[in-house]
Design an enzyme around this catalytic site. Structure first.
Site, short mmCIF file in Angstrom:
data_model
loop_
_atom_site.label_atom_id
_atom_site.label_comp_id
_atom_site.label_asym_id
_atom_site.label_seq_id
_atom_site.Cartn_x
_atom_site.Cartn_y
_atom_site.Cartn_z
N SER A 1 -8.42 34.23 -64.79
CA SER A 1 -7.04 33.74 -64.71
C SER A 1 -6.05 34.90 -64.67
CB SER A 1 -6.73 32.85 -65.91
OG SER A 1 -6.66 33.66 -67.08
N ASP B 1 -7.74 32.59 -60.76
CA ASP B 1 -7.24 31.28 -61.21
C ASP B 1 -5.80 31.34 -61.72
OD1 ASP B 1 -7.90 28.57 -61.55
OD2 ASP B 1 -8.24 28.84 -63.70
N ASN C 1 -13.10 22.84 -64.10
CA ASN C 1 -12.68 24.11 -64.72
C ASN C 1 -12.84 24.04 -66.24
OD1 ASN C 1 -11.88 24.80 -62.16
ND2 ASN C 1 -9.81 25.38 -62.74
N ASP D 1 -0.67 28.73 -58.33
CA ASP D 1 -0.15 27.78 -59.30
C ASP D 1 1.37 27.74 -59.27
OD1 ASP D 1 0.50 26.24 -61.46
OD2 ASP D 1 -0.73 27.31 -62.90
O1 G3H Z 1 -8.21 26.77 -65.09
C1 G3H Z 1 -8.89 26.72 -66.12
C2 G3H Z 1 -9.11 25.49 -66.84
O2 G3H Z 1 -8.16 24.55 -66.53
C3 G3H Z 1 -9.59 25.61 -68.24
O3 G3H Z 1 -9.06 24.64 -69.11
O4 G3H Z 1 -9.47 25.95 -71.16
O5 G3H Z 1 -8.75 23.60 -71.28
O6 G3H Z 1 -11.05 24.15 -70.47
P1 G3H Z 1 -9.62 24.57 -70.60
ZN ZN Z 2 -6.39 25.36 -65.49
#
Ligand code: G3H
Ligand code: ZN
Length: 288
Positions: free
Chosen positions: A50, A84, A232, A106
């Site tokens: 990310s 991400d 994800n 995003d």
């Molecule tokens: O983009 C990454 C995910 O949306 C992770 O979400 O940490 O709530 O599993 P989470």
């Molecule tokens: Zn996410």
């Protein structure tokens, strides 16, 4: 095995009516554990970094991405790399050179028209680089860095607007708001499966579920049946990783060698990842 692009993994998942698991990487041990879990399950996997994790690494994704790429190349299963939740266009433009096969741009916090314009420009850039691109329509709640006031809690993606957004932007996959929320440490989210099916029918694109850590196993399996093609998962790995370290240090308070407790944390990630492949691949109770 050579590094795999994200696109063929999503094409295969769509053809097979299943989904690809995409796990967040924060440190090298996450990536090692995730690949070990994928190999144990015999399933392809997406390693995703990310923007927040890139910031943690000093704002330069290349060192950790080089390690992720090396793990992909020696893996026994197909592994793709994904950048991400990118909001910073400068970071987006590092994606191709860093080795990512796909990006998630995003702009979900922006008003709709601004989201369309920014995402269309990002999609054109990504396609020029040979990358596939995921975008977000409708805020998936819970990210601390996002402007909460711009997105009321409980917002859902509208299927007609999703179709319009996909046509206007040219993206390859769509993250949708259907009841999940980022960073949940309890698995109590309730997904709207009917809405997932309606968005899938309206867009004919791979749909992406964010915030999957908070979704119960049965709900996740049902989401795949309804049309989710990329799942994800981040927080649940961090919970497993941190809890393994906490347990190891409690058992040996004098420990000073990080290899001892990081090995246990890495193994906890592998176990959690392997378990999630079974959840994502199995039929729902109602469809079996
Ligand atoms: O983009 C990454 C995910 O949306 C992770 O979400 O940490 O709530 O599993 P989470
Ligand atoms: Zn996410």
């Amino acid at each position: 095995m050579p590094l795999t692009a994200t696109r063929p993994l999503l094409v295969d998942a769509t053809a097979g009516g299943t989904a690809v698991a995409a796990f967040n990487v924060i440190t090298l041990e996450y990536a090692e554990g995730i690949v070990a879990g994928a190999e144990r399950a015999g399933r392809p996997v997406i390693l995703q970094l990310s923007e927040n994790a890139s910031t943690f690494h000093g704002g330069d994704p290349r060192p950790i991405t080089a390690a992720m790429r090396a793990l992909a190349e020696r893996s026994a299963v197909p592994v793709a790399l994904h950048l991400d939740h990118v909001e910073d266009v400068e970071l987006l433009h590092t994606a191709a050179d860093a080795g990512f096969g796909s990006v998630m741009f995003d702009a979900g916090r922006l008003p709709y028209e601004d989201n369309v314009a920014a995402t269309r420009a990002a999609a054109q850039w990504a396609h020029d680089q040979g990358l596939s691109i995921e975008a977000e329509l409708g805020y998936v709640g819970g990210k601390a860095t996002q402007v909460q006031s711009a997105h009321a809690a409980g917002v859902r993606t509208d299927p007609a607007q999703a179709a319009e957004f996909v046509a206007a932007t040219g993206v390859d996959a769509l993250a949708v708001a259907v009841g999940s929320s980022h960073a949940m440490t309890s698995r109590t989210a309730a997904l709207d499966h009917d809405l997932i099916a309606r968005i899938a029918a309206a867009t004919d694109l791979p749909l992406v579920l964010h915030g999957s850590s908070g979704v119960p196993d049965d709900d996740l399996a049902a989401a795949v049946v309804a049309g989710m093609r990329k799942i994800n998962i981040g927080t649940m790995l961090s919970v497993a990783y941190t809890s393994a370290i906490r347990t190891a240090l409690a058992a040996d308070p004098a420990a000073t060698d990080p290899r001892r407790y990081l090995a246990q944390a890495r193994a906890a990630i592998a176990d959690r990842a392997a378990a999630m492949f079974h959840v994502i691949g199995r039929p729902t109770p109602t469809s079996s």
